[in-house]
Design a protein around this motif. Structure first.
Motif, PDB file in Angstrom:
ATOM      1  N   PHE A  52       9.493   8.856  -5.690  1.00  0.00           N
ATOM      2  CA  PHE A  52       8.184   8.469  -6.195  1.00  0.00           C
ATOM      3  C   PHE A  52       7.077   8.971  -5.285  1.00  0.00           C
ATOM      4  O   PHE A  52       7.232   9.046  -4.057  1.00  0.00           O
ATOM      5  CB  PHE A  52       8.083   6.947  -6.286  1.00  0.00           C
ATOM      6  CG  PHE A  52       8.826   6.366  -7.451  1.00  0.00           C
ATOM      7  CD1 PHE A  52      10.184   6.122  -7.372  1.00  0.00           C
ATOM      8  CD2 PHE A  52       8.157   6.053  -8.632  1.00  0.00           C
ATOM      9  CE1 PHE A  52      10.875   5.592  -8.439  1.00  0.00           C
ATOM     10  CE2 PHE A  52       8.841   5.515  -9.705  1.00  0.00           C
ATOM     11  CZ  PHE A  52      10.194   5.286  -9.613  1.00  0.00           C
ATOM     12  N   GLY A  53       5.942   9.283  -5.892  1.00  0.00           N
ATOM     13  CA  GLY A  53       4.731   9.528  -5.138  1.00  0.00           C
ATOM     14  C   GLY A  53       4.146   8.224  -4.638  1.00  0.00           C
ATOM     15  O   GLY A  53       4.644   7.137  -4.951  1.00  0.00           O
ATOM     16  N   SER A  54       3.080   8.333  -3.871  1.00  0.00           N
ATOM     17  CA  SER A  54       2.492   7.158  -3.231  1.00  0.00           C
ATOM     18  C   SER A  54       1.666   6.312  -4.185  1.00  0.00           C
ATOM     19  O   SER A  54       1.261   5.216  -3.838  1.00  0.00           O
ATOM     20  CB  SER A  54       1.629   7.591  -2.048  1.00  0.00           C
ATOM     21  OG  SER A  54       0.645   8.506  -2.479  1.00  0.00           O
ATOM     22  N   GLY A  55       1.411   6.820  -5.370  1.00  0.00           N
ATOM     23  CA  GLY A  55       0.683   6.036  -6.360  1.00  0.00           C
ATOM     24  C   GLY A  55      -0.811   6.271  -6.326  1.00  0.00           C
ATOM     25  O   GLY A  55      -1.392   6.592  -5.282  1.00  0.00           O
TER      26      GLY A  55
ATOM     27  N   GLY B 195       0.781  -1.230   0.000  1.00  0.00           N
ATOM     28  CA  GLY B 195       0.000   0.000   0.000  1.00  0.00           C
ATOM     29  C   GLY B 195       0.808   1.272   0.000  1.00  0.00           C
ATOM     30  O   GLY B 195       0.243   2.354   0.159  1.00  0.00           O
ATOM     31  N   GLN B 196       2.101   1.163  -0.188  1.00  0.00           N
ATOM     32  CA  GLN B 196       2.940   2.353  -0.143  1.00  0.00           C
ATOM     33  C   GLN B 196       3.699   2.531  -1.453  1.00  0.00           C
ATOM     34  O   GLN B 196       3.641   1.697  -2.346  1.00  0.00           O
ATOM     35  CB  GLN B 196       3.917   2.260   1.028  1.00  0.00           C
ATOM     36  CG  GLN B 196       3.226   2.199   2.372  1.00  0.00           C
ATOM     37  CD  GLN B 196       4.218   2.287   3.525  1.00  0.00           C
ATOM     38  OE1 GLN B 196       5.290   2.869   3.395  1.00  0.00           O
ATOM     39  NE2 GLN B 196       3.855   1.707   4.644  1.00  0.00           N
ATOM     40  N   SER B 197       4.416   3.641  -1.533  1.00  0.00           N
ATOM     41  CA  SER B 197       5.155   3.943  -2.745  1.00  0.00           C
ATOM     42  C   SER B 197       6.516   3.255  -2.746  1.00  0.00           C
ATOM     43  O   SER B 197       6.856   2.515  -1.838  1.00  0.00           O
ATOM     44  CB  SER B 197       5.339   5.446  -2.865  1.00  0.00           C
ATOM     45  OG  SER B 197       5.964   5.765  -4.090  1.00  0.00           O
ATOM     46  N   LEU B 198       7.274   3.526  -3.784  1.00  0.00           N
ATOM     47  CA  LEU B 198       8.622   2.978  -3.879  1.00  0.00           C
ATOM     48  C   LEU B 198       9.578   3.846  -3.064  1.00  0.00           C
ATOM     49  O   LEU B 198       9.561   5.070  -3.182  1.00  0.00           O
ATOM     50  CB  LEU B 198       9.082   2.956  -5.333  1.00  0.00           C
ATOM     51  CG  LEU B 198       8.499   1.887  -6.236  1.00  0.00           C
ATOM     52  CD1 LEU B 198       7.099   2.243  -6.670  1.00  0.00           C
ATOM     53  CD2 LEU B 198       9.392   1.647  -7.433  1.00  0.00           C
TER      54      LEU B 198
END
Lengths: 118, 114
Positions: free
Chosen positions: B104-107, A40-43
């Motif tokens: 990167f953003g959180s998507g 559930g998180q970003s890279l």
């Protein structure tokens, strides 16, 4: 574009053990990057690996926990040491475009290694 | 703290609807901007990029993004989405002063109803 292969694609590990993830690129690249993508998180960038030198780690990541090898221009390994459930994540290897003069940041990614720690 | 923000966590649209996904960053100075996409079961791939010049950039599959420097934004748009656009979309920023370090953003998870 670069083709990146990672092994294993997924694994289930016991707490306290270590796992080494391999990253193979089909062309020579200067810089290889290891990212983590928690559920559930970003890279998040773990470290940058250059051939012939020590990896450069980002804040919050240390060599004792995530040792990295870079023996040549097409291969790297990331070890997740003394694992805990908090290390459950997808670990991604990435490289910059090896054949163009693209500005930094344009990356190619492997399919990732999904790690579950029980 | 320096960051990349994607405000929409999950967007659900019907086919043919228009799409706009927001992305804001907090860095000053010159930046490179990217949108990456991850289709189900596939690896991350580049959708489009901005380095310099025309702030409206066009990418693959009919996507485009506009860099608005005054707003520190790089929103992704598509006039008419398709079911095959279902994917996770990541905004990313690289500062010219940071070599190859990319943040990167959180998507944003995009779900398209057929």
């Amino acid at each position: 574009s670069a083709v990146i292969s990672q092994k294993p694609s997924r694994d289930i590990c016991q707490r306290g053990t270590s796992l080494t993830i391999q990253c193979q690129v089909d062309s020579q690249v200067t810089m290889m990057f290891w990212y983590r993508q928690q559920p559930g998180q970003s890279l998040t960038l773990i470290a940058t690996a250059n051939q012939g030198s020590e990896a450069t780690y980002e804040s919050g990541f240390v060599i004792d926990k995530f040792p990295i090898s870079r023996p040549n221009l097409t291969f790297s390994t990331l070890t997740v040491s003394n694992m805990s459930p908090e290390d459950s994540s997808i670990y991604l290897c990435s490289v910059e475009e090896p054949t163009t003069r693209a500005p930094p940041g344009e990356l190619f990614f492997g399919e990732g290694s999904r790690l579950t720690v029980l | 703290a320096q960051s990349v923000s994607q405000h929409n966590h999950h967007v659900i649209l019907s086919e043919a609807a228009s799409l706009e996904l927001g992305c804001n960053y907090s860095y000053g100075g010159t930046v490179n901007l990217f949108w990456y996409v991850q289709y189900p079961g596939q690896h991350l791939q580049l959708l489009l990029k901005y380095f310099s010049g025309d702030p409206l950039v066009k990418g693959i599959k009919g996507f485009e993004a506009e860099f608005i420097k005054s707003k520190f934004s790089f929103n992704l748009r598509k006039p008419s989405v398709q079911w095959s656009d279902t994917a996770e979309y990541f905004c990313a920023v690289n500062r010219h002063s940071s070599a190859s370090k990319i943040i990167f953003g959180s998507g944003t998870r995009l779900s398209i109803r057929p």
